[in-house]
Motif scaffolding. Structure first.
Motif, mmCIF file in Angstrom:
data_model
loop_
_atom_site.group_PDB
_atom_site.id
_atom_site.type_symbol
_atom_site.label_atom_id
_atom_site.label_comp_id
_atom_site.label_asym_id
_atom_site.label_seq_id
_atom_site.Cartn_x
_atom_site.Cartn_y
_atom_site.Cartn_z
ATOM 1 N N THR A 272 -21.074 -37.588 21.919
ATOM 2 C CA THR A 272 -21.314 -36.147 21.895
ATOM 3 C C THR A 272 -22.696 -35.838 21.331
ATOM 4 N N ASP A 273 -23.084 -36.553 20.297
ATOM 5 C CA ASP A 273 -24.409 -36.375 19.709
ATOM 6 C C ASP A 273 -25.495 -36.633 20.750
ATOM 7 N N ALA A 274 -25.342 -37.711 21.506
ATOM 8 C CA ALA A 274 -26.335 -38.049 22.533
ATOM 9 C C ALA A 274 -26.378 -36.983 23.625
ATOM 10 N N LEU A 275 -25.215 -36.502 24.039
ATOM 11 C CA LEU A 275 -25.149 -35.482 25.082
ATOM 12 C C LEU A 275 -25.817 -34.180 24.633
ATOM 13 N N ILE A 276 -25.551 -33.783 23.392
ATOM 14 C CA ILE A 276 -26.128 -32.536 22.890
ATOM 15 C C ILE A 276 -27.641 -32.676 22.714
ATOM 16 N N ARG A 277 -28.099 -33.845 22.312
ATOM 17 C CA ARG A 277 -29.550 -34.061 22.206
ATOM 18 C C ARG A 277 -30.210 -33.974 23.585
ATOM 19 N N LEU A 278 -29.548 -34.517 24.609
ATOM 20 C CA LEU A 278 -30.060 -34.387 25.976
ATOM 21 C C LEU A 278 -30.083 -32.927 26.413
ATOM 22 N N ALA B 122 -32.944 -31.178 24.679
ATOM 23 C CA ALA B 122 -34.220 -31.617 25.250
ATOM 24 C C ALA B 122 -34.462 -30.945 26.599
ATOM 25 N N GLU B 123 -33.413 -30.848 27.411
ATOM 26 C CA GLU B 123 -33.532 -30.192 28.713
ATOM 27 C C GLU B 123 -33.889 -28.721 28.543
ATOM 28 N N TRP B 124 -33.262 -28.074 27.577
ATOM 29 C CA TRP B 124 -33.554 -26.659 27.335
ATOM 30 C C TRP B 124 -34.990 -26.470 26.839
ATOM 31 N N GLN B 125 -35.418 -27.313 25.908
ATOM 32 C CA GLN B 125 -36.764 -27.179 25.371
ATOM 33 C C GLN B 125 -37.828 -27.415 26.444
ATOM 34 N N GLU B 126 -37.504 -28.286 27.397
ATOM 35 C CA GLU B 126 -38.475 -28.598 28.447
ATOM 36 C C GLU B 126 -38.509 -27.520 29.524
ATOM 37 N N LYS C 170 -36.478 -24.331 29.553
ATOM 38 C CA LYS C 170 -36.132 -22.946 29.190
ATOM 39 C C LYS C 170 -35.422 -22.228 30.355
ATOM 40 N N ASN C 171 -34.626 -23.005 31.094
ATOM 41 C CA ASN C 171 -33.956 -22.490 32.289
ATOM 42 C C ASN C 171 -32.501 -22.182 31.967
ATOM 43 N N GLU C 172 -32.149 -20.901 31.898
ATOM 44 C CA GLU C 172 -30.784 -20.505 31.540
ATOM 45 C C GLU C 172 -29.770 -20.840 32.624
ATOM 46 N N THR C 173 -30.249 -21.122 33.832
ATOM 47 C CA THR C 173 -29.327 -21.431 34.923
ATOM 48 C C THR C 173 -29.400 -22.900 35.332
ATOM 49 N N SER C 174 -29.873 -23.751 34.430
ATOM 50 C CA SER C 174 -30.010 -25.174 34.738
ATOM 51 C C SER C 174 -28.652 -25.817 34.981
ATOM 52 N N GLU C 175 -28.492 -26.434 36.140
ATOM 53 C CA GLU C 175 -27.253 -27.143 36.423
ATOM 54 C C GLU C 175 -27.139 -28.402 35.571
ATOM 55 N N THR C 176 -28.272 -28.985 35.209
ATOM 56 C CA THR C 176 -28.251 -30.172 34.329
ATOM 57 C C THR C 176 -27.613 -29.812 32.997
ATOM 58 N N ILE C 177 -28.033 -28.682 32.417
ATOM 59 C CA ILE C 177 -27.440 -28.233 31.154
ATOM 60 C C ILE C 177 -25.957 -27.927 31.338
ATOM 61 N N PHE C 178 -25.631 -27.290 32.436
ATOM 62 C CA PHE C 178 -24.223 -26.936 32.680
ATOM 63 C C PHE C 178 -23.336 -28.176 32.713
ATOM 64 N N PHE C 179 -23.751 -29.207 33.420
ATOM 65 C CA PHE C 179 -22.896 -30.392 33.549
ATOM 66 C C PHE C 179 -22.894 -31.242 32.282
ATOM 67 N N LEU C 180 -23.988 -31.215 31.515
ATOM 68 C CA LEU C 180 -23.957 -31.853 30.203
ATOM 69 C C LEU C 180 -22.940 -31.149 29.311
ATOM 70 N N LEU C 181 -22.951 -29.817 29.361
ATOM 71 C CA LEU C 181 -22.001 -29.035 28.573
ATOM 72 C C LEU C 181 -20.576 -29.313 29.011
ATOM 73 N N GLN C 182 -20.363 -29.437 30.305
ATOM 74 C CA GLN C 182 -19.027 -29.724 30.814
ATOM 75 C C GLN C 182 -18.520 -31.067 30.290
ATOM 76 N N THR C 183 -19.402 -32.066 30.195
ATOM 77 C CA THR C 183 -19.014 -33.372 29.668
ATOM 78 C C THR C 183 -18.646 -33.284 28.188
ATOM 79 N N VAL C 184 -19.430 -32.510 27.426
ATOM 80 C CA VAL C 184 -19.109 -32.298 26.008
ATOM 81 C C VAL C 184 -17.724 -31.672 25.873
ATOM 82 N N MET C 185 -17.445 -30.655 26.704
ATOM 83 C CA MET C 185 -16.153 -29.975 26.632
ATOM 84 C C MET C 185 -15.005 -30.913 26.993
#
Length: 235
Positions: A83-89, A92-96, A98-113
């Motif tokens: 979970t720590d690794a997923l949240i760091r990713l 990092a994706e958000w900082q790079e 700043k896309n609120e509709t990033s599918e990469t962020i969405f699927f990382l979040l789905q894995t955390v959940m």
């Protein structure tokens, strides 16, 4: 609701907060926090998931579990590291981008959940570890709570190879509550969350949870809260 967390924190820790919660921490050593906040609008508009999608229902489970969560939420160092690794990713994706509709962020979040959902069931499973049939029964009820016919005692009796009488006695002996009361309380928690945190109409909530009509839905809710669902939502 005020949430006070135990001290010290458990290293790599994660906490579940329902939308109306507020919280505080007493920090004595350097600590990094990441806060992830999202809504059903995010799920449908970014993840392109329909309102009734299974993942929405997994979030229902997490909201209910947040009321009775025990610490640490993540039960193993392995899951904490993942979970720590997923949240760091995710960060990092958000900082790079700043896309609120990033599918990469969405699927990382789905894995955390998904990891969270697996862990929040463990306190209950530890209690009933000696009986895999009850564990399977509880998971089945949670999964099919939206389908009334599938959580009726008659269906559960046939599915798990027990008579109706034996099923009721078996469930009460291992959980301390009656089967019907457990199902109704679980359904009630979902209704409460829908009323508090969603924009679904009473009719939509009623239909999603398998009530025959609004009259039946109102009667069920009043039996626990002594007020109508609409009054509860307004409050």
């Amino acid at each position: 609701m005020s949430v006070r967390y135990p001290s010290p924190l458990y290293g790599k820790s994660i906490f579940l907060l329902a939308p109306a919660d507020y919280h505080s921490f007493e920090i004595t050593t350097p600590t990094t926090f990441t806060f992830i906040k999202f809504t059903n609008v995010y799920i449908t508009q970014v993840g392109h998931l329909p309102e009734e999608h299974r993942w929405n229902r997994h979030i229902d489970e997490l909201l209910i579990c947040s009321r009775r969560q025990q610490f640490p939420v993540l039960k193993s160092a392995t899951d904490a590291d993942k979970t720590d690794a997923l949240i760091r990713l995710l960060v990092a994706e958000w900082q790079e981008t700043k896309n609120e509709t990033s599918e990469t962020i969405f699927f990382l979040l789905q894995t955390v959940m998904s990891i969270l959902r697996r862990n929040v069931h463990e306190p209950l499973e530890n209690v009933v570890k000696q009986d895999e049939k009850l564990t399977a029964m509880l998971h089945y009820i949670h999964q099919h709570i939206y389908e009334t016919e599938l959580v009726r005692q008659e269906h559960l009796s046939a599915l798990f190879g027990l008579s109706k009488r034996h099923l009721g006695a078996f469930f009460r002996e291992h959980t301390g509550v009656a089967l019907r009361d457990y199902i109704n309380r679980y359904k009630l928690h979902i209704i409460e969350n829908r009323l508090k945190y969603s924009s679904l109409s009473l009719k939509e909530i009623s239909q999603e949870l398998g009530f025959t009509d609004l009259s039946h839905f109102n009667k069920f809710f009043r039996s626990y809260h002594q007020i109508n669902p609409s009054t509860y939502r307004n409050k």
